[in-house]
Design an enzyme around this catalytic site. Sequence first.
Site, PDB file in Angstrom:
ATOM      1  CD  GLN B 134      -2.714   1.028   2.585  1.00  0.00           C
ATOM      2  OE1 GLN B 134      -3.656   0.260   2.499  1.00  0.00           O
ATOM      3  NE2 GLN B 134      -2.468   1.743   3.669  1.00  0.00           N
ATOM      4  CB  SER B 137       2.647   7.155   4.650  1.00  0.00           C
ATOM      5  OG  SER B 137       1.614   6.772   5.486  1.00  0.00           O
ATOM      6  CB  SER B 169       4.243  -3.608   5.001  1.00  0.00           C
ATOM      7  OG  SER B 169       4.167  -2.775   6.123  1.00  0.00           O
ATOM      8  CD  GLU B 252     -13.722  -5.349   5.851  1.00  0.00           C
ATOM      9  OE1 GLU B 252     -13.388  -4.190   5.573  1.00  0.00           O
ATOM     10  OE2 GLU B 252     -14.768  -5.871   5.458  1.00  0.00           O
ATOM     11  CD  GLU B 389       0.617  10.982  20.061  1.00  0.00           C
ATOM     12  OE1 GLU B 389       0.616  10.260  19.042  1.00  0.00           O
ATOM     13  OE2 GLU B 389       1.187  10.654  21.117  1.00  0.00           O
TER      14      GLU B 389
END
Lengths: 388, 404
Positions: B134, B137, B169, B252, B389
């Site tokens: 994926q 980011s 990953s 999920e 956070e």
Amino acid sequence: MIATSSLSIAERDELRAAARGLLSRDSSSERVRAVINETPGFDGRLWDEMVELGWTSLHVPTDLGGGGAGYAELGVMLHELGRAIVPSPFLASSVLASGAFMLCERRTFADEMLASIVAGDAVGSVALANAAGSYDQALLSVEWEHDAGSIRLSGSSGFVLDADCSDIVVVAARDAAGAPAVVAVDTAAPGVRVEHTPTVDATHRLFTVSFRDVVVPDDRMLTEHGAGAGELLDRVLALGVIAAASDATGVAERALGRAADYAKDRVQFGKPIGSFQAVKHHCANMAIAVEASRAAVRAAWDSLDRGPRAWPMTAAVVSSYVGPACAEACALALRVHGGLGFTWEHDSHLFLKRAKLDEVLFGTPSWHRRRLAREVIGDVETPEECTA
Amino acid sequence: MTAGSFSAVPVPGGNLQDLRRSVREWCASHIPDDWRDQQRGVSREELVAFLQWWGGQLRQAGLSAPHLPAEWGGGFSIPEQVVIAEELARGDAPRNALYHVALFNVAPTILRSATPEQCERIRSGILAGEVWCQGFSEPNAGSDLASLQTRAVRDGDHYVVTGQKVWTSWAGEADWCILLVRTDADAPKHKGLSCLVMDMRLPGIEVRPIRQATGASSFNELFLDEVVVPVEQCIGAENDGWAVAQGTLSAERAIVILDMTERLRRNGIAAAVQDASERVLESGERALEDVAVREKLAERYAESEVLRNLLSAMIEDVIRGADVGGTSAVIKIFYTELLANLMRQITDLHGLAAQLDQPLLESAGWESGFWMNDYVHSFGWAIAGGSSEILRNVIGERMLGLPR
């Protein structure tokens, strides 16, 4: 006799809404502040109304005049009473004394008492702690002995809820050999003395009850003394722990609501303070505590409704998490209100004090964790020289 | 099947007890007893080969994607998914880590947003064991994901993609990447994004492993230099990528965290108790006899029970169709803190002995038994998938209605 939940989720929601409606009207914090400074320390009219509505006997079987619902419904009421920080004998009478009378073996006297409590003719309480506030059965400070077809009690028990307005107190005692017994004692009996021990949280009212050669008939022993009585005490204590946790969850939920509202309204540096992450994260931490406590308490009541297994363990889990989490949430709510939260006029301290008392009312989280450790980790082996 | 019998292969639609029994028996006969010993300290290649093998075992048994529709090898109801997750954890099954992105991130997203043709192609690949990664980011777009800068410039029937992704990953093993890119640089930041499916064998893709604090290299940087992606690989409408990327559903998420919670109870709490019974403290006492140790363990145990209660409540809400956005943030934080506290506590329990270096056991997830490293690893949970956070902001804003 075990309560069994019979209400649907929708019916439970209705009960919750009805209770919240009535209590927000008749038990505002101004009203609470007024009644705790008067005798008897709670709102008698409100109590009568709750009896009338059947709320004080929701879980008592219908053939004794109760609502035939389950502990889960009792939990709903406790939560709402906590939200409105209502001072009332509900915990003492409807949960603990009724609980003891429902769970005990010997039915005749217990059923009579239950019927009176349901009808609103009697109020009950329980005296399970020793004079120093320990719930350890080995440390009970009321002694019992057989005395010619009667039972004689002496000693004292501390931290007894609402004893001054109770007609009957279910007392935990031990004999000279250490065997526990559960005995129902009329508070009007000669030798019984009830003394108020004022607490920081005035919305709970605690008393020391002492017994000076108090003699009661044999049939007031609610369960055969010894192991059976010990088990009964464990189960009534478990009810108390989970009930206090329900109360604390309601208190914390209300404190959270008030804090979140204030964080939206209060403007500093040109912005509502709730937009500052330091404040927002305090509120989020309260929400985590409240959400988790609600889930834990609900699961605990549901598990009580499913049957008599593992009540002390369920209670220990609840005590370990819910009490400290809800008290901390109330502490954060006070902080969010800044200087206002530190004033007598603001309700933050009422929430905090009630939650702190709830946290330890039926044994400290630390004590319950030790009990839980015995189940989860196993007992500490006794060194051989001690067993000889 | 006759009444009272049960299928040797777990199937949907029967009673839960039978399903539990058949999954339990499957676990007993398929999970190698010694996989933890065998996998400790293995090379990257051996780790990947093991996870490929294990993913195949789960796929053959119909246990790799209980949450997906039947034609994806699933079709189990939510209560059935709970049973399967509980039993796999109980049997100490290795995590299906290599295929996690494909099964839990890509498939649900595809099911919601892709065309039937795209869906079919991706489904058959995933069922054949294709690995996905994926690419969301970026170095300058972490918590603020929507500010990502990787550009996809439309040129006829393809996009030309240039930029850099991070924390990806399995990028080195992946056949495909689900990618979030900017297709309209002039639109407001949430409105100019698109979701693309990228073949990892295309020219212009470079994968560089990132070594993380634990010493393992589970993540990568992904450098994209004019990678040519056909237009038909866009999932959902162009510039609708932000909505598409929100694809994983709460059901999920609940099952993923249930799986982790069950593993924490089995391999974390139970292991801590076992350790405490064997460990002798500096004072010469057995740790098991130390009141402070006992209390802390009981406290963590109680929290693990409360976490289960929270999950059960959330799963009930999911079944009822209620909004669980806030609750899932609460659960993620609760899990993260319990994991970190437990790992720190077990590390503390072992004193200096916990500081001795050991080979890694990457296939075990968060409770590998190398506790000091597991403690370090636990920080990853406070960051990945929404930092604690940011999640507190989500709780404050979505659950409590506080201003942004």
